[in-house]
Motif scaffolding. Sequence first.
Motif, mmCIF file in Angstrom:
data_model
loop_
_atom_site.group_PDB
_atom_site.id
_atom_site.type_symbol
_atom_site.label_atom_id
_atom_site.label_comp_id
_atom_site.label_asym_id
_atom_site.label_seq_id
_atom_site.Cartn_x
_atom_site.Cartn_y
_atom_site.Cartn_z
ATOM 1 N N LEU A 245 43.878 46.336 31.672
ATOM 2 C CA LEU A 245 42.978 46.298 30.568
ATOM 3 C C LEU A 245 42.880 47.674 29.854
ATOM 4 O O LEU A 245 42.899 47.416 28.494
ATOM 5 C CB LEU A 245 41.558 46.238 31.465
ATOM 6 C CG LEU A 245 41.214 44.997 32.120
ATOM 7 C CD1 LEU A 245 40.233 45.117 33.084
ATOM 8 C CD2 LEU A 245 40.898 43.912 31.001
ATOM 9 N N VAL A 246 43.015 48.838 30.395
ATOM 10 C CA VAL A 246 43.066 50.154 29.406
ATOM 11 C C VAL A 246 44.246 50.091 28.515
ATOM 12 O O VAL A 246 44.061 50.288 27.195
ATOM 13 C CB VAL A 246 43.219 51.280 30.310
ATOM 14 C CG1 VAL A 246 43.408 52.422 29.556
ATOM 15 C CG2 VAL A 246 41.944 51.615 31.101
ATOM 16 N N ALA A 247 45.512 49.543 29.039
ATOM 17 C CA ALA A 247 46.758 49.592 28.146
ATOM 18 C C ALA A 247 46.413 48.480 27.018
ATOM 19 O O ALA A 247 46.739 48.822 25.910
ATOM 20 C CB ALA A 247 47.797 49.114 29.180
ATOM 21 N N PHE B 43 35.612 48.568 34.230
ATOM 22 C CA PHE B 43 35.254 48.374 35.474
ATOM 23 C C PHE B 43 35.676 46.962 35.920
ATOM 24 O O PHE B 43 36.212 46.194 35.211
ATOM 25 C CB PHE B 43 33.705 47.851 35.456
ATOM 26 C CG PHE B 43 33.052 47.408 36.577
ATOM 27 C CD1 PHE B 43 32.722 48.393 37.451
ATOM 28 C CD2 PHE B 43 32.779 46.020 36.986
ATOM 29 C CE1 PHE B 43 32.004 48.011 38.673
ATOM 30 C CE2 PHE B 43 32.273 45.717 38.232
ATOM 31 C CZ PHE B 43 31.854 46.670 39.084
ATOM 32 N N VAL B 44 36.210 47.194 37.192
ATOM 33 C CA VAL B 44 36.866 45.889 38.192
ATOM 34 C C VAL B 44 35.907 45.623 39.254
ATOM 35 O O VAL B 44 35.581 46.508 39.858
ATOM 36 C CB VAL B 44 38.065 46.379 38.564
ATOM 37 C CG1 VAL B 44 38.867 45.197 39.265
ATOM 38 C CG2 VAL B 44 39.240 46.696 37.054
ATOM 39 N N ALA B 45 35.482 44.433 39.644
ATOM 40 C CA ALA B 45 34.902 44.058 40.500
ATOM 41 C C ALA B 45 35.312 44.611 41.964
ATOM 42 O O ALA B 45 36.542 44.300 41.887
ATOM 43 C CB ALA B 45 34.597 42.561 40.582
ATOM 44 N N PRO B 46 34.657 44.871 42.790
ATOM 45 C CA PRO B 46 35.225 45.347 44.089
ATOM 46 C C PRO B 46 36.223 44.430 44.614
ATOM 47 O O PRO B 46 37.190 44.812 45.376
ATOM 48 C CB PRO B 46 33.926 45.511 44.900
ATOM 49 C CG PRO B 46 32.772 45.797 43.855
ATOM 50 C CD PRO B 46 32.819 45.004 42.697
ATOM 51 N N GLU C 278 39.785 34.986 36.454
ATOM 52 C CA GLU C 278 40.660 34.142 37.078
ATOM 53 C C GLU C 278 39.705 32.844 37.669
ATOM 54 O O GLU C 278 38.871 33.049 38.377
ATOM 55 C CB GLU C 278 41.352 34.880 38.400
ATOM 56 C CG GLU C 278 42.347 34.112 39.084
ATOM 57 C CD GLU C 278 43.086 34.926 39.962
ATOM 58 O OE1 GLU C 278 44.233 34.865 40.291
ATOM 59 O OE2 GLU C 278 42.375 35.735 40.737
ATOM 60 N N HIS C 279 40.342 31.381 37.363
ATOM 61 C CA HIS C 279 39.528 30.283 37.468
ATOM 62 C C HIS C 279 38.231 30.174 37.258
ATOM 63 O O HIS C 279 37.344 30.054 37.993
ATOM 64 C CB HIS C 279 39.781 30.239 39.286
ATOM 65 C CG HIS C 279 41.315 30.232 39.475
ATOM 66 N ND1 HIS C 279 42.003 29.082 38.978
ATOM 67 C CD2 HIS C 279 41.887 30.959 40.422
ATOM 68 C CE1 HIS C 279 43.500 29.504 39.670
ATOM 69 N NE2 HIS C 279 42.976 30.565 40.353
ATOM 70 N N GLY C 280 37.769 30.873 36.306
ATOM 71 C CA GLY C 280 36.482 31.132 35.531
ATOM 72 C C GLY C 280 35.616 32.228 36.331
ATOM 73 O O GLY C 280 34.573 32.302 35.846
ATOM 74 N N GLN C 281 36.382 33.114 37.268
ATOM 75 C CA GLN C 281 35.630 34.071 37.600
ATOM 76 C C GLN C 281 35.726 35.381 37.032
ATOM 77 O O GLN C 281 36.962 35.781 36.890
ATOM 78 C CB GLN C 281 36.034 34.048 39.273
ATOM 79 C CG GLN C 281 35.334 34.989 39.981
ATOM 80 C CD GLN C 281 35.710 35.349 41.519
ATOM 81 O OE1 GLN C 281 36.778 35.067 42.010
ATOM 82 N NE2 GLN C 281 34.866 35.743 42.223
ATOM 83 N N LEU C 282 34.799 36.138 36.732
ATOM 84 C CA LEU C 282 35.066 37.369 36.089
ATOM 85 C C LEU C 282 35.473 38.477 37.030
ATOM 86 O O LEU C 282 35.086 38.690 38.082
ATOM 87 C CB LEU C 282 33.501 37.734 35.464
ATOM 88 C CG LEU C 282 33.397 39.467 34.753
ATOM 89 C CD1 LEU C 282 34.320 39.300 33.478
ATOM 90 C CD2 LEU C 282 32.054 39.483 34.326
ATOM 91 N N LEU C 283 36.548 38.993 36.523
ATOM 92 C CA LEU C 283 37.029 40.120 37.496
ATOM 93 C C LEU C 283 36.903 41.690 37.065
ATOM 94 O O LEU C 283 36.715 42.651 37.666
ATOM 95 C CB LEU C 283 38.676 39.879 37.690
ATOM 96 C CG LEU C 283 39.116 38.729 38.235
ATOM 97 C CD1 LEU C 283 40.635 38.531 38.048
ATOM 98 C CD2 LEU C 283 38.408 38.323 39.629
ATOM 99 N N GLY C 284 36.998 41.841 35.707
ATOM 100 C CA GLY C 284 36.757 43.246 35.268
ATOM 101 C C GLY C 284 36.661 43.350 33.635
ATOM 102 O O GLY C 284 36.853 42.324 32.963
#
Length: 153
Positions: free
Chosen positions: A100-102, A86-89, A57-63
């Motif tokens: 993501l899994v789906a 993995f999802v960032a805290p 999101e907006h260039g930021q990695l989330l998971g």
Amino acid sequence: MIEMDWLVSHMQHSDRLAQWLYEQFSYEYAGQSLGEWQAEFADGQTNGDWLTLIAHEHGQLLGSAALATNDLQQRADLGPWLACVFVAPHARGRGLAAELVARICAAAQAQGVERLYLHTHDRQDYYAARGWTALESFQAWGSSHCLMARDLM
């Protein structure tokens, strides 16, 4: 707005994601340095070993979640695998892991994969609630783990 895309199109996130995975699942990398894993993971985006979907999101990695050819050395007879979930805290609680899994399951199914595997040491209930079946328990990395599968066809 959250976007999901293949890591191969956003390789600027590869080393950071590999580091997150290395830290989260450190028991799996006991015999491998971070640098070695980062190189293997980056190569896996083009050689098919670790096809990774990322949320950003907006260039930021989330998971992330990956479709891996081999994620459990002692069960090399099985595959492909759901791996690297993995999802960032700071991004948790938004349903990213489930999405993501789906999407990994859908991508595998589109490739003709009939059954997908995963292993977990602490998230069996999470996956069972999403259609995964426990196949067996096994000991690895000093603790009990569960081998699970999901039929896609």
